[in-house]
Design a protein around this motif. Structure first.
Motif, short mmCIF file in Angstrom:
data_model
loop_
_atom_site.label_atom_id
_atom_site.label_comp_id
_atom_site.label_asym_id
_atom_site.label_seq_id
_atom_site.Cartn_x
_atom_site.Cartn_y
_atom_site.Cartn_z
N ALA A 33 0.84 -10.65 10.18
CA ALA A 33 0.99 -11.98 10.79
C ALA A 33 1.89 -11.93 12.01
N ALA A 34 2.92 -11.07 11.98
CA ALA A 34 3.82 -10.95 13.13
C ALA A 34 3.07 -10.43 14.35
N GLU A 35 2.15 -9.49 14.16
CA GLU A 35 1.37 -8.98 15.29
C GLU A 35 0.40 -10.03 15.80
N VAL A 36 -0.16 -10.83 14.91
CA VAL A 36 -1.06 -11.90 15.33
C VAL A 36 -0.29 -12.94 16.16
N ARG A 37 0.91 -13.29 15.70
CA ARG A 37 1.72 -14.25 16.46
C ARG A 37 2.09 -13.71 17.83
N ALA A 38 2.15 -12.38 17.95
CA ALA A 38 2.47 -11.78 19.25
C ALA A 38 1.27 -11.76 20.18
N GLY A 39 0.13 -12.31 19.73
CA GLY A 39 -1.03 -12.46 20.58
C GLY A 39 -2.07 -11.37 20.47
N ARG A 40 -2.01 -10.57 19.42
CA ARG A 40 -2.96 -9.46 19.29
C ARG A 40 -4.12 -9.82 18.36
N GLN A 41 -5.29 -9.27 18.69
CA GLN A 41 -6.43 -9.33 17.79
C GLN A 41 -6.29 -8.14 16.83
N VAL A 42 -6.23 -8.43 15.54
CA VAL A 42 -5.87 -7.39 14.58
C VAL A 42 -7.02 -7.10 13.62
N CYS A 43 -7.31 -5.80 13.50
CA CYS A 43 -8.20 -5.30 12.46
C CYS A 43 -7.34 -4.47 11.51
N VAL A 44 -7.45 -4.75 10.22
CA VAL A 44 -6.62 -4.09 9.21
C VAL A 44 -7.49 -3.15 8.38
N VAL A 45 -7.00 -1.95 8.13
CA VAL A 45 -7.67 -0.99 7.24
C VAL A 45 -6.74 -0.74 6.06
N VAL A 46 -7.25 -0.86 4.84
CA VAL A 46 -6.41 -0.74 3.65
C VAL A 46 -6.89 0.37 2.73
N SER A 47 -5.92 0.98 2.04
CA SER A 47 -6.21 1.93 0.97
C SER A 47 -6.27 1.18 -0.35
N ALA A 48 -6.67 1.89 -1.40
CA ALA A 48 -6.61 1.33 -2.75
C ALA A 48 -5.17 1.27 -3.22
N MET A 49 -4.90 0.47 -4.23
CA MET A 49 -3.57 0.43 -4.82
C MET A 49 -3.16 1.83 -5.28
N ALA A 50 -1.90 2.15 -5.14
CA ALA A 50 -1.40 3.48 -5.51
C ALA A 50 -1.83 3.82 -6.94
N GLY A 51 -2.44 4.97 -7.12
CA GLY A 51 -2.87 5.43 -8.44
C GLY A 51 -4.24 4.97 -8.86
N LYS A 52 -4.80 3.97 -8.17
CA LYS A 52 -6.09 3.42 -8.59
C LYS A 52 -7.24 4.42 -8.40
N ASN A 54 -7.14 7.66 -8.52
CA ASN A 54 -7.06 8.65 -9.61
C ASN A 54 -7.67 8.10 -10.89
N GLU A 55 -7.39 6.83 -11.18
CA GLU A 55 -7.94 6.20 -12.37
C GLU A 55 -9.46 6.13 -12.30
N LEU A 56 -9.98 5.75 -11.15
CA LEU A 56 -11.43 5.64 -10.99
C LEU A 56 -12.10 7.00 -11.08
N VAL A 57 -11.48 8.02 -10.50
CA VAL A 57 -12.02 9.38 -10.60
C VAL A 57 -12.06 9.82 -12.06
N ALA A 58 -11.00 9.51 -12.80
CA ALA A 58 -10.96 9.87 -14.23
C ALA A 58 -12.10 9.19 -14.99
N ARG A 161 -10.15 12.56 -0.03
CA ARG A 161 -8.77 12.10 -0.14
C ARG A 161 -8.12 11.99 1.24
N GLY A 162 -7.35 10.91 1.43
CA GLY A 162 -6.72 10.67 2.72
C GLY A 162 -7.66 10.06 3.74
N GLY A 163 -8.88 9.71 3.30
CA GLY A 163 -9.89 9.24 4.23
C GLY A 163 -9.59 7.90 4.88
N SER A 164 -8.66 7.12 4.32
CA SER A 164 -8.33 5.83 4.94
C SER A 164 -7.67 6.02 6.30
#
Length: 425
Positions: A33-52, A54-58, A161-164
């Motif tokens: 939100a701080a970057e948006v308020r500074a006037g930027r168009q923002v695209c966000v890339v997210v990883s899965a929750m930590a450990g998730k 590994n759980e899915l792979v299991a 792994r690390g693909g994000s």
């Protein structure tokens, strides 16, 4: 440290620790939100929750292997493990909406992030920017799940792994804008601060140096993401996701590491960092016939099995007609390399095979090596003074790596860090 203002657009990537729970998602949303308020168009890339992941792979492992006559289920593996990032993309978009911002998630197939068909380790082939650009121009914050894309025949594919990190840099390249990667550290350090308390954050580091450090054991960025950033000249900053906007909603200045062209670094250091990797194994073939075709045979067998070889040392054995050949592979490939050599023992003609996984690779990296003599001498003297025996050596234009006993790895890192004056005075 300031960002090169080459675009009003910005890609922001948040890793698993930044997405670990709803509270951390809200903290990351405040940074966005701080970057948006500074006037930027923002695209966000997210990883899965930590450990998730590994759980899915299991879970996929628990489902078992396909029955005889059934095709391998790599595409269904991807369908399962990709869901972790889809959850966090939706949660981040919901959080931003609840804060009063226009936001939407856009799955890999909606962007689209087009990949090849190597499920589980796919490579990005193209990201047409039109869909992302239209959403950004409408004032929306677009949230994209990292680590995944879609094949041209419409199947979900994951990047490994690390693909994000790779996803974020690829999206930034498509949008022709910088990329900020938020993680649990506030930048790239001269070495792991958990090993050496005097480690310093590096303000700027070249693509080449970061690529070497990432491939040699530094865990800050995934190697493929740095390769892509260098190829497409994407400015990348590594920042801490634990910063907090001030009362006016602005982000604090300073901090972070900018990964950029070497020409943008005014003062080039001889050595920028020291890295360590314990993911190594040493394979030694004793009594290999001293024939010109034998190394070619050995490394052809390894290459055909997709076993990557790093260091190679050949030495004379006790017999004039034979040599000893030592090479290193990743620890996960040690058993496969050993089995390959044993299965071809009669063809190769070696007398004995030895595998040692109790080794570590320690490296020094710096663009200044190109123009300064004595870098290797400093390294070898520092290790000798600590009584550390070198088992193998490999070099490139901007790095020197040595293989040593794993028990001395941290001692070696501290010794080299001090020898090159990388710590605080």
């Amino acid at each position: 440290m300031s960002r090169p203002e080459t675009s009003s657009r910005l890609v922001m990537k948040f890793g698993g620790t930044s997405m670990a729970d709803l509270e951390r998602i809200r903290r990351s949303a405040a940074i966005i939100a701080a970057e948006v308020r500074a006037g930027r168009q923002v695209c966000v890339v997210v990883s899965a929750m930590a450990g998730k992941t590994n759980e899915l792979v299991a879970w996929t492992d628990g489902a078992g292997k396909p029955a005889a006559g059934i095709d391998p289920c790599d595409d269904e593996y991807d369908a399962v493990v990709a869901s972790g990032e889809q959850v966090t993309a939706g949660l981040m978009a919901l959080t931003l909406r609840n804060m009063g911002h226009r936001a939407r998630s856009m799955m890999g197939w909606q962007v689209p992030v087009l990949t090849d068909t190597a499920h589980g380790r796919a490579r990005i082939e193209d990201i047409p920017p039109d869909n992302l650009a239209r959403a950004l121009e409408k004032g929306e914050i677009v949230v994209v799940p990292g680590f995944q894309g879609v094949t041209r025949d419409g199947r979900i594919a994951t990047l490994g792994r690390g693909g994000s990190d790779t996803s974020a840099v690829a999206v930034a390249a498509a949008l022709e804008c910088p990329c900020d990667i938020y993680t649990d550290v506030d930048g790239v350090y001269t070495t792991d601060p958990r090993i050496e308390q005097k480690a310093r954050r590096i303000d700027r580091i070249s693509y080449e140096e970061m690529l070497e450090m990432a491939s040699l054991g530094a865990k800050v960025l995934q190697t493929r993401s740095v390769e892509l950033a260098m190829a497409r000249r994407v400015p990348v900053r590594v920042l801490s996701s634990f910063i907090t906007p001030d009362a006016d909603g602005r982000l604090p200045g300073g901090g972070g590491t900018l990964i950029c062209d070497e020409e943008e670094i005014v003062e080039k250091r001889i050595v920028s960092g020291v890295t360590m990797s314990r993911d190594e194994a040493r394979v030694t073939l004793l009594g290999v016939p001293d024939a010109v075709d034998r190394p070619a045979l050995i490394f052809r067998l390894l290459a055909e099995a997709s076993v990557n070889v790093d260091m190679i040392v050949q030495s004379q054995s006790r017999s004039d007609a034979s040599v000893n050949l030592t090479f290193t592979v990743g620890r996960r490939d040690a058993a496969r390399a050993s089995d390959l050599m044993q299965s071809a023992k009669a063809e190769i003609g070696f007398a004995e095979l030895r595998v040692d996984e109790d080794v570590a690779k320690v490296s020094v990296v710096g663009v200044g090596m190109r123009s300064h003599a004595g870098v290797a001498q400093t390294m070898f003297t520092a290790l000798s003074d600590k009584g550390i025996r070198i088992q193998a050596i490999s070099t490139s234009e901007i790095k020197i790596s040595v293989l040593i006993d794993a028990a001395y790895a941290e001692l070696a890192v501290r010794a080299l860090h001090g020898a090159y004056g990388l710590g605080y005075v």
